[in-house]
Design an enzyme around this catalytic site. Structure first.
Site, mmCIF file in Angstrom:
data_model
loop_
_atom_site.group_PDB
_atom_site.id
_atom_site.type_symbol
_atom_site.label_atom_id
_atom_site.label_comp_id
_atom_site.label_asym_id
_atom_site.label_seq_id
_atom_site.Cartn_x
_atom_site.Cartn_y
_atom_site.Cartn_z
ATOM 1 C CE LYS A 44 -3.936 1.964 2.543
ATOM 2 N NZ LYS A 44 -4.841 1.786 3.703
ATOM 3 C CB SER A 91 -8.150 3.541 2.611
ATOM 4 O OG SER A 91 -7.296 2.975 3.573
ATOM 5 C CB SER A 140 -8.381 0.936 5.709
ATOM 6 O OG SER A 140 -9.103 2.132 5.570
#
Lengths: 491, 94
Positions: A79, A154, A178
Protein backbone atom coordinates in the site's frame (compact mmCIF):
# COMPACT_ATOMS: atom_id res chain seq x y z
CA UNK A 1 -1.62 -24.79 -12.19
CA UNK A 2 -1.99 -21.17 -13.24
CA UNK A 3 0.53 -18.99 -11.42
CA UNK A 4 -1.97 -16.27 -10.60
CA UNK A 5 -4.06 -18.78 -8.69
CA UNK A 6 -1.13 -20.00 -6.60
CA UNK A 7 -1.02 -19.55 -2.86
CA UNK A 8 2.17 -18.76 -0.95
CA UNK A 9 2.27 -22.38 0.14
CA UNK A 10 2.17 -23.59 -3.47
CA UNK A 11 4.77 -21.04 -4.59
CA UNK A 12 7.17 -22.18 -1.88
CA UNK A 13 6.63 -25.80 -2.87
CA UNK A 14 7.16 -24.98 -6.55
CA UNK A 15 10.45 -23.20 -5.84
CA UNK A 16 11.63 -25.93 -3.48
CA UNK A 17 10.89 -28.68 -6.01
CA UNK A 18 12.59 -26.56 -8.71
CA UNK A 19 9.45 -26.69 -10.88
CA UNK A 20 9.78 -22.97 -11.39
CA UNK A 21 12.45 -20.34 -10.71
CA UNK A 22 11.77 -17.20 -8.71
CA UNK A 23 12.64 -15.14 -11.79
CA UNK A 24 10.08 -16.97 -13.94
CA UNK A 25 7.52 -16.62 -11.20
CA UNK A 26 8.03 -12.89 -10.66
CA UNK A 27 8.24 -12.34 -14.44
CA UNK A 28 4.90 -14.09 -14.93
CA UNK A 29 3.22 -11.93 -12.30
CA UNK A 30 4.70 -8.76 -13.82
CA UNK A 31 3.46 -9.74 -17.27
CA UNK A 32 0.01 -10.36 -15.86
CA UNK A 33 0.02 -6.93 -14.20
CA UNK A 34 1.16 -5.26 -17.44
CA UNK A 35 -1.53 -7.05 -19.40
CA UNK A 36 -4.49 -6.64 -17.04
CA UNK A 37 -3.88 -3.76 -14.64
CA UNK A 38 -5.14 -1.34 -17.26
CA UNK A 39 -8.59 -2.72 -16.40
CA UNK A 40 -8.16 -2.94 -12.62
CA UNK A 41 -5.92 0.03 -11.84
CA UNK A 42 -4.35 -1.42 -8.69
CA UNK A 43 -0.72 -0.32 -9.17
CA UNK A 44 0.75 3.16 -8.80
CA UNK A 45 4.40 2.12 -9.13
CA UNK A 46 5.67 -1.11 -10.64
CA UNK A 47 9.17 -2.16 -9.52
CA UNK A 48 9.90 -4.41 -12.47
CA UNK A 49 13.67 -4.31 -12.62
CA UNK A 50 14.20 -4.31 -8.87
CA UNK A 51 11.76 -7.21 -8.45
CA UNK A 52 13.46 -9.30 -11.14
CA UNK A 53 16.88 -8.60 -9.60
CA UNK A 54 15.62 -9.64 -6.18
CA UNK A 55 14.16 -12.80 -7.72
CA UNK A 56 17.51 -13.64 -9.35
CA UNK A 57 19.18 -13.39 -5.96
CA UNK A 58 16.61 -15.82 -4.54
CA UNK A 59 17.37 -18.23 -7.41
CA UNK A 60 21.10 -17.99 -6.66
CA UNK A 61 20.37 -18.90 -3.05
CA UNK A 62 18.25 -21.86 -4.14
CA UNK A 63 21.08 -22.98 -6.46
CA UNK A 64 23.51 -22.89 -3.56
CA UNK A 65 21.07 -24.72 -1.32
CA UNK A 66 20.74 -21.76 1.05
CA UNK A 67 17.65 -20.87 3.07
CA UNK A 68 15.48 -18.38 1.14
CA UNK A 69 13.32 -17.37 4.09
CA UNK A 70 9.65 -17.87 4.90
CA UNK A 71 8.54 -15.66 2.00
CA UNK A 72 11.44 -16.50 -0.31
CA UNK A 73 10.60 -15.42 -3.88
CA UNK A 74 7.01 -14.48 -3.01
CA UNK A 75 5.83 -11.30 -4.81
CA UNK A 76 4.25 -8.69 -2.54
CA UNK A 77 2.36 -5.46 -3.29
CA UNK A 78 2.64 -2.61 -0.80
CA UNK A 79 0.00 0.00 0.00
CA UNK A 80 1.40 3.37 -1.00
CA UNK A 81 1.36 4.79 2.53
CA UNK A 82 4.18 2.47 3.63
CA UNK A 83 7.64 3.99 3.14
CA UNK A 84 10.19 2.27 0.93
CA UNK A 85 13.67 3.67 0.65
CA UNK A 86 14.24 5.28 -2.75
CA UNK A 87 10.74 4.39 -4.02
CA UNK A 88 7.98 6.95 -4.48
CA UNK A 89 5.53 6.75 -1.57
CA UNK A 90 2.59 9.00 -2.39
CA UNK A 91 -0.29 8.13 -0.03
CA UNK A 92 -2.24 8.56 -3.29
CA UNK A 93 -2.04 12.31 -2.68
CA UNK A 94 -0.87 15.26 -4.72
CA UNK A 95 0.77 16.35 -1.47
CA UNK A 96 3.28 13.47 -1.66
CA UNK A 97 3.25 12.97 -5.44
CA UNK A 98 7.06 13.07 -5.67
CA UNK A 99 7.99 12.06 -2.12
CA UNK A 100 10.86 9.57 -1.98
CA UNK A 101 11.45 8.26 1.55
CA UNK A 102 15.06 8.07 2.72
CA UNK A 103 14.33 4.94 4.77
CA UNK A 104 12.40 1.65 4.77
CA UNK A 105 9.41 1.06 7.03
CA UNK A 106 10.07 -1.72 9.53
CA UNK A 107 7.58 -4.00 7.74
CA UNK A 108 9.51 -3.50 4.48
CA UNK A 109 12.78 -4.48 6.17
CA UNK A 110 11.07 -7.51 7.66
CA UNK A 111 9.58 -8.55 4.31
CA UNK A 112 12.98 -8.24 2.62
CA UNK A 113 14.58 -10.27 5.44
CA UNK A 114 11.92 -12.94 4.89
CA UNK A 115 12.94 -13.15 1.21
CA UNK A 116 9.83 -11.47 -0.21
CA UNK A 117 10.06 -9.77 -3.61
CA UNK A 118 8.39 -6.36 -3.54
CA UNK A 119 6.76 -5.91 -6.89
CA UNK A 120 5.26 -2.44 -6.51
CA UNK A 121 3.18 0.12 -4.68
CA UNK A 122 -0.61 0.04 -4.91
CA UNK A 123 -3.46 2.51 -4.91
CA UNK A 124 -5.51 3.64 -1.93
CA UNK A 125 -7.81 6.40 -0.75
CA UNK A 126 -5.78 9.56 -0.22
CA UNK A 127 -4.05 9.33 3.18
CA UNK A 128 -6.11 6.16 3.80
CA UNK A 129 -9.28 8.21 4.22
CA UNK A 130 -12.19 6.53 2.49
CA UNK A 131 -13.97 3.25 1.87
CA UNK A 132 -13.86 2.95 -1.91
CA UNK A 133 -10.37 3.97 -3.19
CA UNK A 134 -12.18 6.66 -5.18
CA UNK A 135 -10.38 9.34 -3.15
CA UNK A 136 -7.02 8.59 -4.80
CA UNK A 137 -5.50 11.64 -6.50
CA UNK A 138 -4.14 9.42 -9.28
CA UNK A 139 -6.78 6.96 -10.42
CA UNK A 140 -9.74 4.80 -9.49
CA UNK A 141 -9.18 1.13 -8.77
CA UNK A 142 -11.89 -1.28 -9.90
CA UNK A 143 -13.21 -4.39 -8.23
CA UNK A 144 -11.80 -7.43 -10.12
CA UNK A 145 -15.10 -9.30 -9.61
CA UNK A 146 -17.07 -6.56 -11.36
CA UNK A 147 -15.16 -3.70 -12.94
CA UNK A 148 -18.10 -1.31 -12.53
CA UNK A 149 -17.86 -1.68 -8.72
CA UNK A 150 -15.44 -0.21 -6.21
CA UNK A 151 -12.86 -2.51 -4.55
CA UNK A 152 -13.56 -0.97 -1.13
CA UNK A 153 -10.99 1.03 0.74
CA UNK A 154 -8.86 2.45 1.81
CA UNK A 155 -6.55 -0.50 0.95
CA UNK A 156 -8.46 -1.05 -2.31
CA UNK A 157 -5.32 -1.44 -4.43
CA UNK A 158 -3.96 -4.10 -2.08
CA UNK A 159 -7.18 -6.15 -2.07
CA UNK A 160 -7.68 -5.76 -5.84
CA UNK A 161 -4.07 -6.84 -6.48
CA UNK A 162 -4.60 -10.10 -4.59
CA UNK A 163 -8.08 -10.73 -6.06
CA UNK A 164 -6.84 -10.12 -9.62
CA UNK A 165 -3.95 -12.54 -9.14
CA UNK A 166 -1.31 -9.79 -9.49
CA UNK A 167 0.35 -10.82 -6.21
CA UNK A 168 -0.44 -13.63 -3.78
CA UNK A 169 -0.11 -11.20 -0.87
CA UNK A 170 -0.30 -7.45 -0.29
CA UNK A 171 0.14 -5.24 2.73
CA UNK A 172 -2.60 -2.83 3.71
CA UNK A 173 -3.28 -0.59 6.67
CA UNK A 174 -6.41 -0.48 8.79
CA UNK A 175 -7.53 2.55 10.81
CA UNK A 176 -11.27 1.86 10.84
CA UNK A 177 -11.67 -1.15 8.54
CA UNK A 178 -9.34 -0.25 5.68
CA UNK A 179 -7.93 -3.80 5.40
CA UNK A 180 -11.07 -5.77 6.22
CA UNK A 181 -13.66 -3.93 4.12
CA UNK A 182 -11.69 -4.04 0.82
CA UNK A 183 -10.78 -7.66 1.59
CA UNK A 184 -14.52 -8.37 1.92
CA UNK A 185 -15.39 -6.44 -1.25
CA UNK A 186 -12.71 -8.27 -3.27
CA UNK A 187 -13.30 -11.78 -1.88
CA UNK A 188 -9.91 -11.98 -0.16
CA UNK A 189 -8.69 -12.61 3.38
CA UNK A 190 -7.60 -9.51 5.31
CA UNK A 191 -6.25 -9.36 8.84
CA UNK A 192 -6.10 -6.31 11.07
CA UNK A 193 -3.70 -7.38 13.82
CA UNK A 194 -3.92 -6.36 17.48
CA UNK A 195 -2.78 -2.74 17.92
CA UNK A 196 0.95 -2.94 18.53
CA UNK A 197 1.60 -6.39 17.05
CA UNK A 198 3.00 -4.89 13.85
CA UNK A 199 5.32 -1.88 13.89
CA UNK A 200 3.95 1.38 12.49
CA UNK A 201 7.43 2.81 11.88
CA UNK A 202 7.38 4.06 8.29
CA UNK A 203 3.60 3.92 7.95
CA UNK A 204 2.48 7.44 7.06
CA UNK A 205 0.25 8.38 9.99
CA UNK A 206 -3.51 8.87 9.80
CA UNK A 207 -4.85 8.07 13.28
CA UNK A 208 -1.86 6.96 15.31
CA UNK A 209 -3.85 5.29 18.10
CA UNK A 210 -5.84 3.28 15.55
CA UNK A 211 -3.54 2.54 12.57
CA UNK A 212 -2.23 -0.97 12.08
CA UNK A 213 -0.54 -2.70 9.12
CA UNK A 214 -1.70 -6.16 8.11
CA UNK A 215 -1.70 -8.74 5.28
CA UNK A 216 -4.28 -9.33 2.56
CA UNK A 217 -4.08 -12.78 0.93
CA UNK A 218 -6.11 -15.39 -0.93
CA UNK A 219 -6.18 -17.89 1.92
CA UNK A 220 -6.13 -17.94 5.71
CA UNK A 221 -2.88 -19.94 5.83
CA UNK A 222 -1.16 -17.36 3.62
CA UNK A 223 -2.45 -14.67 5.95
CA UNK A 224 -0.81 -16.50 8.88
CA UNK A 225 2.49 -16.71 6.98
CA UNK A 226 2.30 -13.02 6.13
CA UNK A 227 1.55 -11.96 9.69
CA UNK A 228 4.42 -14.01 11.08
CA UNK A 229 6.84 -12.25 8.73
CA UNK A 230 5.89 -8.68 9.68
CA UNK A 231 5.00 -8.84 13.40
CA UNK A 232 6.99 -8.18 16.55
CA UNK A 233 8.51 -5.56 18.80
CA UNK A 234 10.25 -2.63 17.16
CA UNK A 235 12.32 -0.12 19.13
CA UNK A 236 11.37 2.48 16.51
CA UNK A 237 7.68 2.25 17.49
CA UNK A 238 7.06 2.79 21.20
CA UNK A 239 3.49 1.51 20.85
CA UNK A 240 4.70 -1.82 19.47
CA UNK A 241 4.34 -4.99 21.52
CA UNK A 242 6.74 -5.26 24.47
CA UNK A 243 6.27 -8.95 25.24
CA UNK A 244 7.18 -12.12 23.34
CA UNK A 245 4.87 -12.80 20.42
CA UNK A 246 3.48 -16.04 19.01
CA UNK A 247 6.14 -17.84 16.98
CA UNK A 248 3.97 -20.18 14.93
CA UNK A 249 0.48 -19.52 13.61
CA UNK A 250 0.35 -22.70 11.53
CA UNK A 251 1.07 -25.50 14.01
CA UNK A 252 -2.48 -25.58 15.39
CA UNK A 253 -4.34 -24.00 12.49
CA UNK A 254 -5.89 -27.28 11.38
CA UNK A 255 -7.22 -28.21 14.82
CA UNK A 256 -10.76 -26.99 14.11
CA UNK A 257 -13.32 -25.05 16.11
CA UNK A 258 -14.71 -27.78 18.34
CA UNK A 259 -15.39 -26.29 21.75
CA UNK A 260 -14.95 -22.67 20.63
CA UNK A 261 -17.57 -20.30 22.01
CA UNK A 262 -18.50 -17.78 19.35
CA UNK A 263 -20.64 -14.78 20.21
CA UNK A 264 -22.73 -13.02 17.56
CA UNK A 265 -23.95 -9.52 18.48
CA UNK A 266 -27.62 -9.35 17.55
CA UNK A 267 -27.17 -5.63 16.78
CA UNK A 268 -25.16 -6.72 13.72
CA UNK A 269 -28.39 -7.93 12.09
CA UNK A 270 -30.47 -4.84 12.57
CA UNK A 271 -31.62 -2.30 10.03
CA UNK A 272 -29.21 -1.47 7.26
CA UNK A 273 -27.71 -4.94 6.74
CA UNK A 274 -28.05 -6.25 3.19
CA UNK A 275 -30.32 -9.32 3.20
CA UNK A 276 -28.00 -11.47 1.16
CA UNK A 277 -25.10 -10.67 3.48
CA UNK A 278 -27.26 -11.51 6.49
CA UNK A 279 -28.18 -14.88 4.97
CA UNK A 280 -24.56 -15.74 4.13
CA UNK A 281 -23.45 -14.91 7.69
CA UNK A 282 -26.23 -17.03 9.21
CA UNK A 283 -25.29 -19.92 6.94
CA UNK A 284 -21.68 -19.67 8.15
CA UNK A 285 -22.91 -19.65 11.75
CA UNK A 286 -24.74 -22.92 11.08
CA UNK A 287 -21.65 -24.44 9.50
CA UNK A 288 -19.54 -23.48 12.51
CA UNK A 289 -22.10 -25.10 14.80
CA UNK A 290 -22.00 -28.16 12.62
CA UNK A 291 -18.24 -28.32 13.17
CA UNK A 292 -18.66 -28.31 16.93
CA UNK A 293 -18.46 -24.63 17.84
CA UNK A 294 -20.96 -23.14 20.23
CA UNK A 295 -22.55 -20.16 18.49
CA UNK A 296 -24.69 -17.82 20.55
CA UNK A 297 -26.33 -14.46 19.97
CA UNK A 298 -25.78 -11.74 22.54
CA UNK A 299 -26.16 -8.01 22.87
CA UNK A 300 -23.28 -5.63 22.17
CA UNK A 301 -24.97 -2.28 21.68
CA UNK A 302 -21.96 -0.19 20.67
CA UNK A 303 -22.25 0.24 16.90
CA UNK A 304 -23.97 3.58 16.42
CA UNK A 305 -22.20 5.64 19.04
CA UNK A 306 -18.97 3.77 18.25
CA UNK A 307 -19.09 5.02 14.68
CA UNK A 308 -19.39 8.60 15.91
CA UNK A 309 -16.60 8.12 18.46
CA UNK A 310 -14.44 6.66 15.70
CA UNK A 311 -14.97 9.54 13.28
CA UNK A 312 -14.37 12.09 16.04
CA UNK A 313 -11.16 10.47 17.30
CA UNK A 314 -9.72 9.49 13.91
CA UNK A 315 -10.40 12.93 12.43
CA UNK A 316 -8.92 14.64 15.49
CA UNK A 317 -5.75 12.56 15.18
CA UNK A 318 -5.65 13.12 11.43
CA UNK A 319 -5.93 16.89 11.76
CA UNK A 320 -2.97 16.82 14.10
CA UNK A 321 -0.92 14.30 12.07
CA UNK A 322 -1.52 16.11 8.79
CA UNK A 323 -0.45 19.46 10.23
CA UNK A 324 3.08 18.45 9.19
CA UNK A 325 2.28 18.99 5.51
CA UNK A 326 3.24 22.63 5.26
CA UNK A 327 5.39 22.64 2.12
CA UNK A 328 8.59 23.27 4.02
CA UNK A 329 10.77 20.16 4.23
CA UNK A 330 9.12 17.71 1.87
CA UNK A 331 6.02 17.13 -0.20
CA UNK A 332 4.13 19.51 -2.46
CA UNK A 333 4.92 23.21 -2.28
CA UNK A 334 2.69 25.82 -3.90
CA UNK A 335 4.36 27.69 -6.72
CA UNK A 336 2.90 31.06 -5.92
CA UNK A 337 3.10 32.72 -2.49
CA UNK A 338 4.15 36.02 -0.98
CA UNK A 339 4.80 35.13 2.63
CA UNK A 340 5.21 32.14 4.92
CA UNK A 341 1.54 31.95 5.96
CA UNK A 342 0.48 31.96 2.33
CA UNK A 343 3.03 29.26 1.51
CA UNK A 344 1.42 26.96 4.07
CA UNK A 345 -2.24 27.73 3.28
CA UNK A 346 -1.79 27.50 -0.50
CA UNK A 347 0.30 24.33 -0.24
CA UNK A 348 -2.33 22.60 1.88
CA UNK A 349 -5.29 23.90 -0.12
CA UNK A 350 -3.76 22.80 -3.44
CA UNK A 351 -2.14 19.59 -2.15
CA UNK A 352 -5.00 17.89 -0.27
CA UNK A 353 -8.12 16.37 -1.84
CA UNK A 354 -11.70 16.95 -0.67
CA UNK A 355 -12.05 14.02 1.73
CA UNK A 356 -8.73 14.77 3.43
CA UNK A 357 -9.76 18.40 3.87
CA UNK A 358 -13.10 17.27 5.28
CA UNK A 359 -11.37 15.10 7.91
CA UNK A 360 -8.88 17.82 8.81
CA UNK A 361 -11.79 20.25 9.21
CA UNK A 362 -13.81 17.78 11.32
CA UNK A 363 -10.78 17.05 13.47
CA UNK A 364 -9.95 20.71 13.92
CA UNK A 365 -13.58 21.40 14.83
CA UNK A 366 -13.91 18.68 17.49
CA UNK A 367 -10.61 19.73 19.06
CA UNK A 368 -11.31 23.45 18.95
CA UNK A 369 -12.06 25.49 22.01
CA UNK A 370 -15.67 25.11 23.10
CA UNK A 371 -16.21 21.78 21.31
CA UNK A 372 -13.46 19.67 22.85
CA UNK A 373 -15.63 18.55 25.79
CA UNK A 374 -18.73 18.08 23.64
CA UNK A 375 -17.06 15.86 21.08
CA UNK A 376 -13.49 14.71 21.62
CA UNK A 377 -13.67 14.10 25.36
CA UNK A 378 -17.01 12.33 25.03
CA UNK A 379 -15.64 10.16 22.23
CA UNK A 380 -12.61 9.24 24.35
CA UNK A 381 -14.92 8.26 27.20
CA UNK A 382 -17.03 6.18 24.88
CA UNK A 383 -13.88 4.53 23.58
CA UNK A 384 -13.21 3.31 27.11
CA UNK A 385 -16.74 2.01 27.34
CA UNK A 386 -16.30 0.07 24.10
CA UNK A 387 -13.10 -1.45 25.42
CA UNK A 388 -14.92 -2.54 28.56
CA UNK A 389 -17.83 -3.99 26.56
CA UNK A 390 -15.45 -6.11 24.51
CA UNK A 391 -13.50 -7.15 27.61
CA UNK A 392 -16.71 -8.45 29.16
CA UNK A 393 -17.71 -10.18 25.92
CA UNK A 394 -14.38 -12.00 25.73
CA UNK A 395 -14.86 -13.31 29.26
CA UNK A 396 -17.72 -15.34 27.76
CA UNK A 397 -16.64 -15.92 24.18
CA UNK A 398 -13.49 -16.98 22.35
CA UNK A 399 -14.46 -15.01 19.27
CA UNK A 400 -17.09 -12.60 18.02
CA UNK A 401 -18.57 -13.11 14.56
CA UNK A 402 -20.47 -10.85 12.19
CA UNK A 403 -20.48 -9.30 8.74
CA UNK A 404 -17.53 -7.13 7.67
CA UNK A 405 -19.65 -4.66 5.74
CA UNK A 406 -23.41 -4.04 5.82
CA UNK A 407 -23.44 -3.51 2.06
CA UNK A 408 -22.19 -5.25 -1.09
CA UNK A 409 -19.53 -3.57 -3.28
CA UNK A 410 -21.23 -0.51 -4.70
CA UNK A 411 -20.97 1.12 -8.11
CA UNK A 412 -18.12 3.54 -8.80
CA UNK A 413 -19.40 7.07 -8.16
CA UNK A 414 -22.51 5.93 -6.28
CA UNK A 415 -21.57 7.27 -2.85
CA UNK A 416 -18.82 9.74 -3.57
CA UNK A 417 -21.08 12.77 -3.08
CA UNK A 418 -22.53 11.60 0.20
CA UNK A 419 -19.73 11.43 2.79
CA UNK A 420 -22.02 10.55 5.71
CA UNK A 421 -23.49 7.57 3.86
CA UNK A 422 -19.96 6.40 3.09
CA UNK A 423 -18.99 6.72 6.78
CA UNK A 424 -22.06 4.72 7.91
CA UNK A 425 -20.87 1.71 5.91
CA UNK A 426 -17.91 1.36 8.31
CA UNK A 427 -20.24 0.47 11.16
CA UNK A 428 -19.00 -3.11 11.79
CA UNK A 429 -15.29 -2.43 11.57
CA UNK A 430 -14.46 0.81 13.41
CA UNK A 431 -15.11 -0.37 16.97
CA UNK A 432 -12.44 -3.03 16.60
CA UNK A 433 -9.86 -0.27 16.04
CA UNK A 434 -11.15 1.78 18.97
CA UNK A 435 -10.60 -1.28 21.18
CA UNK A 436 -7.27 -2.22 19.53
CA UNK A 437 -8.48 -5.78 18.83
CA UNK A 438 -7.46 -8.18 16.06
CA UNK A 439 -10.05 -9.06 13.42
CA UNK A 440 -10.04 -10.98 10.17
CA UNK A 441 -12.33 -10.67 7.17
CA UNK A 442 -12.75 -13.74 5.01
CA UNK A 443 -14.96 -14.57 2.05
CA UNK A 444 -18.08 -16.54 3.04
CA UNK A 445 -20.07 -16.53 -0.17
CA UNK A 446 -21.37 -14.51 -3.08
CA UNK A 447 -24.43 -12.42 -3.82
CA UNK A 448 -26.81 -13.35 -6.65
CA UNK A 449 -24.90 -10.87 -8.77
CA UNK A 450 -21.63 -12.71 -7.99
CA UNK A 451 -20.19 -10.09 -5.66
CA UNK A 452 -18.12 -11.36 -2.73
CA UNK A 453 -19.50 -11.32 0.82
CA UNK A 454 -17.11 -10.93 3.75
CA UNK A 455 -17.41 -12.39 7.24
CA UNK A 456 -15.58 -10.85 10.16
CA UNK A 457 -14.17 -12.68 13.17
CA UNK A 458 -12.99 -10.53 16.07
CA UNK A 459 -10.67 -11.82 18.79
CA UNK A 460 -9.37 -10.62 22.13
CA UNK A 461 -5.98 -8.83 22.19
CA UNK A 462 -3.14 -10.97 20.81
CA UNK A 463 -5.33 -13.99 20.04
CA UNK A 464 -4.51 -14.00 16.32
CA UNK A 465 -3.68 -17.69 16.59
CA UNK A 466 -7.21 -18.58 17.64
CA UNK A 467 -8.65 -16.18 15.07
CA UNK A 468 -6.68 -17.75 12.22
CA UNK A 469 -7.54 -21.24 13.41
CA UNK A 470 -11.29 -20.55 13.36
CA UNK A 471 -11.06 -18.71 10.03
CA UNK A 472 -9.14 -21.61 8.49
CA UNK A 473 -11.72 -24.15 9.68
CA UNK A 474 -14.57 -22.11 8.18
CA UNK A 475 -12.65 -21.46 4.97
CA UNK A 476 -12.10 -25.18 4.42
CA UNK A 477 -15.74 -25.94 5.20
CA UNK A 478 -17.07 -23.27 2.80
CA UNK A 479 -14.54 -23.75 0.00
CA UNK A 480 -15.11 -20.18 -1.23
CA UNK A 481 -11.43 -19.25 -1.51
CA UNK A 482 -10.90 -21.48 -4.56
CA UNK A 483 -12.82 -19.11 -6.81
CA UNK A 484 -11.07 -16.28 -8.65
CA UNK A 485 -12.49 -13.51 -10.86
CA UNK A 486 -12.11 -14.03 -14.61
CA UNK A 487 -11.27 -10.43 -15.63
CA UNK A 488 -12.62 -11.30 -19.05
CA UNK A 489 -9.77 -13.77 -19.61
CA UNK A 490 -10.03 -17.40 -20.71
CA UNK A 491 -9.53 -19.75 -17.79
CA UNK B 1 -27.07 21.80 15.83
CA UNK B 2 -26.94 24.52 13.22
CA UNK B 3 -23.53 25.32 11.80
CA UNK B 4 -22.99 28.51 9.84
CA UNK B 5 -20.61 29.45 7.09
CA UNK B 6 -18.64 31.81 9.33
CA UNK B 7 -17.89 28.99 11.73
CA UNK B 8 -16.57 26.82 8.91
CA UNK B 9 -14.44 29.70 7.66
CA UNK B 10 -12.98 30.07 11.17
CA UNK B 11 -12.17 26.34 11.40
CA UNK B 12 -10.57 26.54 7.95
CA UNK B 13 -8.37 29.35 9.21
CA UNK B 14 -7.27 27.21 12.18
CA UNK B 15 -6.59 24.27 9.85
CA UNK B 16 -4.65 26.47 7.43
CA UNK B 17 -6.93 25.70 4.49
CA UNK B 18 -8.80 28.09 2.27
CA UNK B 19 -12.11 27.53 0.50
CA UNK B 20 -14.00 29.33 -2.22
CA UNK B 21 -17.45 30.68 -1.42
CA UNK B 22 -19.14 27.70 -3.15
CA UNK B 23 -16.94 25.21 -1.37
CA UNK B 24 -17.71 26.84 1.98
CA UNK B 25 -21.44 26.52 1.40
CA UNK B 26 -21.17 22.87 0.36
CA UNK B 27 -18.87 22.08 3.26
CA UNK B 28 -21.18 23.78 5.77
CA UNK B 29 -24.09 21.54 4.75
CA UNK B 30 -22.05 18.32 4.80
CA UNK B 31 -20.47 19.32 8.06
CA UNK B 32 -23.80 19.93 9.70
CA UNK B 33 -25.10 16.47 8.65
CA UNK B 34 -22.01 14.76 10.03
CA UNK B 35 -21.84 16.74 13.28
CA UNK B 36 -25.54 16.15 13.88
CA UNK B 37 -24.99 12.44 13.41
CA UNK B 38 -22.18 12.57 15.99
CA UNK B 39 -24.76 13.83 18.50
CA UNK B 40 -26.01 10.23 18.92
CA UNK B 41 -23.15 9.78 21.38
CA UNK B 42 -25.04 12.13 23.73
CA UNK B 43 -27.55 9.40 24.55
CA UNK B 44 -24.80 7.36 26.23
CA UNK B 45 -24.30 7.59 29.96
CA UNK B 46 -20.59 8.31 30.36
CA UNK B 47 -20.62 9.88 33.81
CA UNK B 48 -18.56 7.25 35.60
CA UNK B 49 -15.85 6.94 32.95
CA UNK B 50 -12.56 8.62 33.70
CA UNK B 51 -10.30 9.00 30.68
CA UNK B 52 -7.35 9.82 32.89
CA UNK B 53 -7.24 6.54 34.79
CA UNK B 54 -4.98 3.86 33.41
CA UNK B 55 -4.79 0.24 34.48
CA UNK B 56 -1.94 -2.04 33.49
CA UNK B 57 -0.26 0.66 31.50
CA UNK B 58 3.49 0.94 31.51
CA UNK B 59 5.57 3.79 30.20
CA UNK B 60 7.83 2.76 27.36
CA UNK B 61 11.20 4.42 27.47
CA UNK B 62 14.39 3.96 25.54
CA UNK B 63 17.81 5.54 25.68
CA UNK B 64 18.03 8.80 23.79
CA UNK B 65 20.97 7.98 21.59
CA UNK B 66 22.35 10.01 18.73
CA UNK B 67 22.56 8.10 15.47
CA UNK B 68 24.16 9.69 12.45
CA UNK B 69 22.07 9.45 9.28
CA UNK B 70 24.77 8.58 6.76
CA UNK B 71 23.35 9.95 3.57
CA UNK B 72 22.45 13.61 4.10
CA UNK B 73 21.71 14.01 0.40
CA UNK B 74 19.02 11.34 0.67
CA UNK B 75 17.54 13.13 3.64
CA UNK B 76 17.27 16.48 1.86
CA UNK B 77 16.25 15.23 -1.58
CA UNK B 78 12.58 15.94 -0.85
CA UNK B 79 13.09 19.59 0.09
CA UNK B 80 11.88 21.91 -2.67
CA UNK B 81 14.39 24.66 -2.08
CA UNK B 82 17.77 24.51 -0.34
CA UNK B 83 20.54 26.98 0.36
CA UNK B 84 23.72 25.16 1.40
CA UNK B 85 22.47 22.82 4.14
CA UNK B 86 19.37 24.84 4.97
CA UNK B 87 15.80 24.44 3.78
CA UNK B 88 14.73 27.71 2.20
CA UNK B 89 11.43 29.40 3.09
CA UNK B 90 10.09 32.95 2.63
CA UNK B 91 11.33 35.58 5.04
CA UNK B 92 9.47 35.42 8.37
CA UNK B 93 10.92 38.37 10.28
CA UNK B 94 11.28 41.72 8.57
Amino acid sequence: MKIHKMTIEEIKQGLEDKKITAEELVGTYINRIKKLDGKVGAFLTLQEEEALNAAQKIDEKIQKGLDIGPLGGVPVAIKDNICMKGVKTTCASKMLEDFIPPYDATVIEKLKDAGAVIIGKVNMDEFAMGSSTENSYFKKTKNPWDLSKVPGGSSGGSAASVAAGFTPIALGSDTGGSIRQPAAFCGTVGLKPTYGLVSRYGLIAFGSSLDQIGPITKTVKDCAVGLLAIQGHDPMDSTSVQHEVEKDYLDEIEKGVKGFKIGVPKEFFMEGLDKEIGRAIRKSMERLEGMGAEVEEFSLPIEDSGLSAYYIISSAEASSNLARYDGVRYGYRSKDFDDFEELIVKTRTEGFGNEVKRRIMLGTYVLSSGYYDAYYKKAMKYRKKIQKSYREAFEKYDLILGPTSPILPFTVGEKINNPLEMYLADIYTVNVNLAGLPAISMPCGFSNTKLPIGLQLIGDHFTEKKLLRAAYALEQELGVCNEVPSLGEEE
Amino acid sequence: MKINKEEIAYIAKLAKLSFTEDELLKFTKEFEDIINHFANIDKENLDDIDINSFENFESVLRKDEVKVFKDKKELFRNAKSMRETYVEIPKIIE
